[in-house]
Write a protein that holds these residues in place. Structure first.
Motif, short mmCIF file in Angstrom:
data_model
loop_
_atom_site.label_atom_id
_atom_site.label_comp_id
_atom_site.label_asym_id
_atom_site.label_seq_id
_atom_site.Cartn_x
_atom_site.Cartn_y
_atom_site.Cartn_z
N ASP A 25 0.82 -1.22 0.00
CA ASP A 25 0.00 0.00 0.00
C ASP A 25 0.85 1.26 0.00
N ARG A 26 1.93 1.25 0.77
CA ARG A 26 2.79 2.43 0.85
C ARG A 26 3.42 2.75 -0.51
N GLN A 27 4.01 1.75 -1.17
CA GLN A 27 4.67 2.04 -2.45
C GLN A 27 3.67 2.32 -3.57
N MET A 28 2.50 1.69 -3.52
CA MET A 28 1.48 2.01 -4.53
C MET A 28 1.15 3.50 -4.47
N TRP A 29 0.98 4.00 -3.23
CA TRP A 29 0.61 5.40 -3.08
C TRP A 29 1.78 6.32 -3.43
N VAL A 30 2.97 6.05 -2.91
CA VAL A 30 4.10 6.93 -3.13
C VAL A 30 4.54 6.94 -4.60
N LYS A 31 4.59 5.79 -5.23
CA LYS A 31 5.10 5.73 -6.60
C LYS A 31 4.04 6.03 -7.65
N ARG A 33 0.53 6.98 -6.80
CA ARG A 33 -0.61 7.74 -6.29
C ARG A 33 -1.92 7.01 -6.59
N CYS A 34 -1.91 5.70 -6.34
CA CYS A 34 -3.11 4.91 -6.58
C CYS A 34 -3.25 3.82 -5.52
N GLY A 35 -4.33 3.10 -5.60
CA GLY A 35 -4.60 2.03 -4.65
C GLY A 35 -4.60 0.66 -5.32
N ARG A 36 -5.11 -0.30 -4.59
CA ARG A 36 -5.06 -1.69 -5.01
C ARG A 36 -5.82 -1.95 -6.31
N GLU A 38 -6.45 -0.02 -8.84
CA GLU A 38 -5.73 0.48 -10.01
C GLU A 38 -4.56 -0.43 -10.37
#
Length: 183
Positions: A25-31, A33-36, A38
């Motif tokens: 979840d952390r890297q999806m958001w940081v890299k 800017r999306c969630g699961r 997407e």
């Protein structure tokens, strides 16, 4: 895990690609800017596109060791549905120990028929132990480095994994792949 990268790979004449995407979840958001959802959608879209172009695809799960295990099962299912042949489990931050590595890979092995590759980092000095535990847990491929050359703190050393795998039961000795841009 973008169409541009697939098109660039096609121009080189490659027939196999590793399309990586963050799965924690952390890297999806940081890299991204999306969630699961997407990420799952992207896997379906881009892996399917790569397969339509004739490429054999491994889906690389960046930061798998910090991802939710239930979500990893969804990721492997999406990869398989889209036509990937392998899922690459990456301990991106080198945070695993052999016991948790074994448990996670054993769980994934029960949930998917995909080839499972383990890519462990040596930040805590456990890359070889974790790689051997991953193989015992069901990984079919081990990502290693040659002569100690790898990313950051390095990956499991080829010679150590080969020597260690000789102690595994014959049915658990797996393919070992150097972690190199030339592979």
């Amino acid at each position: 895990m973008i169409k541009f990268d697939v098109d660039a790979a096609l121009k080189t004449g490659l027939i196999r690609v590793n399309l990586s995407v963050p799965v924690s979840d952390r890297q999806m958001w940081v890299k991204l800017r999306c969630g699961r959802q997407e990420v799952i959608s992207r896997i379906h879209r881009i892996v399917s596109y790569a397969r339509e172009q004739g490429l054999s695809v491994c889906v690389g799960g960046e930061d798998s060791s910090r991802a939710d295990l239930g979500f990893l099962v969804q990721v492997t299912a999406a990869a398989a549905e889209a036509g990937a042949h392998r899922f690459r489990f990456a301990d991106t931050l080198g945070v695993l120990d052999p016991f948790s590595t074994y448990d996670i890979l054993q769980h994934l092995r029960k949930e998917t028929d995909l080839e499972l590759e383990f890519h462990g980092h040596d930040d805590l000095g456990l890359a070889t132990a974790n790689t051997l535990a991953a193989i015992r847990g069901g990984a079919t491929h081990a990502s290693v480095c040659v002569l100690g050359l790898g990313e950051r703190a390095g990956n499991a050393a080829l010679e150590e994994v080969v020597a260690g795998s000789l102690r595994l039961p014959a049915g658990q000795r797996r393919s070992i792949l150097p972690s190199s841009p030339i592979c």
